[in-house]
Every structure is written in structure tokens, then in C-alpha cells.
Design a protein around this motif. Structure first.
Motif, PDB file in Angstrom:
ATOM      1  N   ILE A   9       0.832  -1.208   0.000  1.00  0.00           N
ATOM      2  CA  ILE A   9       0.000   0.000   0.000  1.00  0.00           C
ATOM      3  C   ILE A   9       0.861   1.250   0.000  1.00  0.00           C
ATOM      4  O   ILE A   9       0.585   2.235  -0.702  1.00  0.00           O
ATOM      5  CB  ILE A   9      -0.934  -0.012   1.220  1.00  0.00           C
ATOM      6  N   SER A  10       1.931   1.243   0.747  1.00  0.00           N
ATOM      7  CA  SER A  10       2.837   2.388   0.796  1.00  0.00           C
ATOM      8  C   SER A  10       3.477   2.627  -0.558  1.00  0.00           C
ATOM      9  O   SER A  10       3.594   3.772  -1.016  1.00  0.00           O
ATOM     10  CB  SER A  10       3.907   2.153   1.865  1.00  0.00           C
ATOM     11  N   ASP A  11       3.894   1.542  -1.237  1.00  0.00           N
ATOM     12  CA  ASP A  11       4.491   1.701  -2.569  1.00  0.00           C
ATOM     13  C   ASP A  11       3.493   2.272  -3.562  1.00  0.00           C
ATOM     14  O   ASP A  11       3.833   3.071  -4.434  1.00  0.00           O
ATOM     15  CB  ASP A  11       5.006   0.349  -3.063  1.00  0.00           C
ATOM     16  N   TYR A  12       2.234   1.886  -3.445  1.00  0.00           N
ATOM     17  CA  TYR A  12       1.221   2.334  -4.394  1.00  0.00           C
ATOM     18  C   TYR A  12       0.924   3.827  -4.252  1.00  0.00           C
ATOM     19  O   TYR A  12       0.787   4.549  -5.237  1.00  0.00           O
ATOM     20  CB  TYR A  12      -0.056   1.520  -4.196  1.00  0.00           C
ATOM     21  N   PHE A  13       0.846   4.312  -3.011  1.00  0.00           N
ATOM     22  CA  PHE A  13       0.447   5.691  -2.787  1.00  0.00           C
ATOM     23  C   PHE A  13       1.607   6.671  -2.782  1.00  0.00           C
ATOM     24  O   PHE A  13       1.435   7.843  -3.109  1.00  0.00           O
ATOM     25  CB  PHE A  13      -0.316   5.816  -1.460  1.00  0.00           C
TER      26      PHE A  13
END
Length: 389
Positions: A9-13
Motif C-alpha cells: 500500500i505504501s508503494d502504491y500511494f
């Protein structure tokens, strides 16, 4: 497991991906790219913005037309003089955008409902009573046959309005040739509801004093709303004397092309004339005509005067289109233009990757290849040889 989900999730946002770009120094490809981009730029500026007015929104007009004819003509038929005014030669009554101006006619006076022979015009010839079946009609006839063949005319006797109209010879020259000098006044009002604009063909400068003296001319007086009937025929490509004899149809187009980003006074009409059909020496059903009867009673007998009217049918058509700047179509046009610029990149990539001799080199520079390594097998436990012990 929780850490893996949190990391994904961190990589996506919080990460941004950008495409890889390669600067290629190749004259042919560079020239092709710039030419395509120049063509796209010319298309956007020249066609989309300048010609098609892609930065403006459009609205069509709602219009109304009022007309008025003026003029007087005189005829002398068999010593009988008659004056013809607007009430006699305009059909229907004045005011409509489509009407007929009578220029020639064939008149049959004193018709009554009785029996009489058909015209000897070759269409209804008979040789005996057997050729005239009682109670039947012929498609080319003028009434119901009585069953008698009239020897003097060799035509069937019919029950009809008698005497039968003889329209085999159209008067030449036209009886109302003076119609060439009739004048037509056109009053036109339009509205563009989208922009809340109302205009009339009586624009600034076309006042009562101007109308009293002006006559429409496409170059000298293009805004004058008064037209001479002979000039209308000429502007439509007709010879007035010829078209007046057998009749015809003319279309008058009032064209409004308004750029509301400019002064409203530049929103003015343009008049165009189109010959729809007219008299000709060839073809079937040439010209334009219709019949009209006037009924009266004489000595307690109903009679009528039948007129076959030849004339000019005038159809007035209003076309209006207004444009005005709007930010939404402007942004849409710019966005589509920017998207079209991508065509240059696609074409140049095709040339680089498939047509040039060094295409393999460019492929390696443009694309980065990776391979998936096979998973390393786990070490097997060492076997112990019991015989050594």
C-alpha cells in the motif's frame, strides 16, 4: 503478512513511476518527427481553431419571415382591359414565406355543369360510341363519359364543367410580363436562444428613409430588404421572360453567420438566390402551374371562371448560426491536439525499431530486459554410510 500488505500500500500511494526516455541522434528520424509535429500543429491552429472555430460554442437560429409584394399590371384580352393588383396575382394571401406570383394564365369564362365534347387533342379520340363507355372515366379525360362519340370533334362526350378548358397553347409573351417590375419586401427576425440575442434584417442604418429609396444589389445595396422580381430571377440564373411564361420556383436564402465575440453590429444577413426549377423546352411537367376557380350564379345557374395560373413560386429559407467563446470547447480542442502529438512518437518508434539498420541496437537502448532466476533447490541432508562406522 501484515508487513507485506503495508509495504504494498505504501508503494502504491507514495511512489511515482515515469517512462524511460532515450535521446536518439538520428537525422532522418528527427526530421520525420519534426515534420509530423509541424503538421499536427498546423492542423490544430489552422483547421481546429481558425477554420472550425474550435474555441467557440455554437447555436442555431429560430427565425420568422414576413413578406409583402407591390406592383400593378394591365391586360387587354379580346378588347377587355383589366387591372391586376396584389390581391389578384399573389397566392396565397400575403405575409407567408412561401407564395406564388402569377405571371401568365389561361382563362375559361362561363363554365357550367353540363355535357360537351372532349378537346380534340389526340388523347381522347373516338371512332364510334363503343369507344366511349358510359359511366367510365379516362385518365387523360376531363369528366364522365356519356357513351356518345361526337362526330364533329371525334372525341367522347362527357359530363363536366363545360366548355372544357383549352390549355394546349400557353400565351407567349406572358400576359403579366409587367411582373418583372414588381417589388418584394422581406422582413426577417431571428433569435439565438443560447446567447439571448435577437436580430432583424432591418439592421443599423436600414431606416424608413433608406427603405423608401433603396433597391437590393449584391454589391451596392446588400442590406436593402426590397427586391425587384426581375432581379430575383436574374440572380437565380433565369431569363425572366422565359420563366414567366411557364412558371418556375426560386429559393431565397437569408444566411446569418454571426461571431458574437465581435460587435453585434457585424451580425448581418446575406441574401443568396437559387433557381430550383423553371421552364424548359425538354422534359416532362416543366414549369409551375395550378388551377383556381371563381364561382358565381347567373340566371339561377351556378357558373365559374377557371384560371390556369403560371407563376413564380418563391420559397424564403432562413439559416442562422452564431458562435461565441467558451472555455470548455477550447480546453477540449487543446487536449485533443496534445493527444494527436503522440502520433509523432508512435511513427518514430516504428521507424527506429523496425526499419533502420541498427534497429537491434535501438531496441536494447529503449527496452530493459530482465529474466526470472530459477529457485535454488534446498540442500539435501547428508547421508551417513553406516558401513564406515
Amino acid at each position: 503478512m501484515k508487513n507485506s500488505i503495508t509495504e504494498a500500500i505504501s508503494d502504491y500511494f507514495f511512489e511515482y513511476e515515469t517512462p524511460r526516455q532515450v535521446l536518439v541522434r538520428n537525422r532522418r528520424v528527427g526530421v520525420v518527427c519534426r515534420l509530423i509535429q509541424l503538421g499536427v500543429l498546423v492542423y490544430i491552429i489552422g483547421w481546429v481553431f481558425i477554420y472550425e472555430k474550435g474555441y467557440q460554442t455554437e447555436d442555431t437560429a429560430i427565425g420568422s419571415v414576413f413578406t409583402k409584394m407591390k406592383g400593378v399590371a394591365y391586360t387587354n384580352i379580346s378588347g377587355e382591359q383589366k387591372v391586376w393588383d396584389v390581391s389578384d396575382y399573389v397566392y396565397p394571401d400575403q405575409g407567408a414565406e412561401s407564395f406564388v406570383v402569377m405571371t401568365n394564365f389561361i382563362i375559361t369564362v362561363g363554365q357550367t355543369q353540363s355535357t360537351c365534347p372532349e378537346l380534340p387533342d389526340g388523347k381522347n379520340t373516338c371512332h364510334s360510341d363503343e369507344d366511349c363507355k358510359k359511366g367510365e372515366f379516362k385518365r387523360t379525360g376531363n369528366g364522365e363519359m356519356t357513351g356518345k362519340c361526337v362526330n364533329t370533334t371525334n372525341t367522347c362526350e362527357i359530363m363536366s364543367w363545360c366548355p372544357v378548358e383549352d390549355d394546349r397553347q400557353i400565351p407567349d409573351p406572358p400576359l403579366l410580363l409587367a411582373a418583372e417590375n414588381y417589388t418584394l419586401f422581406i422582413k426577417n427576425s431571428i433569435t439565438f436562444p443560447e446567447f439571448n440575442v435577437v436580430r432583424s434584417n432591418l439592421v443599423e442604418g436600414v431606416d424608413q428613409n433608406y427603405i423608401k429609396t433603396c433597391m437590393f444589389h449584391p454589391e451596392k445595396d446588400p442590406l436593402c430588404p426590397i427586391f425587384k422580381l426581375g432581379d430575383i430571377a436574374q440572380y437565380s440564373g433565369f431569363n425572366f421572360t422565359q420563366i414567366a411564361q411557364g412558371g418556375g420556383a426560386i429559393g431565397i436564402l437569408i444566411d446569418w453567420e454571426c461571431n458574437l465575440d465581435l460587435s453585434i453590429q457585424k451580425c448581418i444577413p446575406k441574401y443568396r438566390f437559387h433557381g430550383l426549377y423553371g421552364s424548359s423546352s425538354e422534359g416532362a411537367s416543366v414549369g409551375y402551374n395550378f388551377r383556381k376557380a371563381k364561382y358565381y350564379v347567373e340566371d339561377k345557374v351556378e357558373k365559374r371562371t377557371l384560371m390556369k395560373v403560371f407563376g413564380l413560386r418563391i420559397d424564403i429559407i432562413v439559416h442562422g448560426l452564431a458562435r461565441k467563446f467558451d472555455i470548455i470547447p477550447t480546453l477540449t480542442a487543446i487536449g485533443s491536439g496534445v493527444g494527436i502529438f503522440g502520433v509523432a512518437t508512435v511513427v518514430c518508434d516504428l521507424v527506429l525499431l523496425y526499419l533502420l539498420p541498427k534497429r537491434d541496437f535501438y531496441k536494447n537502448m529503449k527496452f530493459k530486459y530482465t529474466t526470472v532466476q530459477d529457485e535454488v533447490p534446498k540442500e539435501q541432508p547428508e547421508k551417513v554410510d553406516e558401513r564406515k562406522e
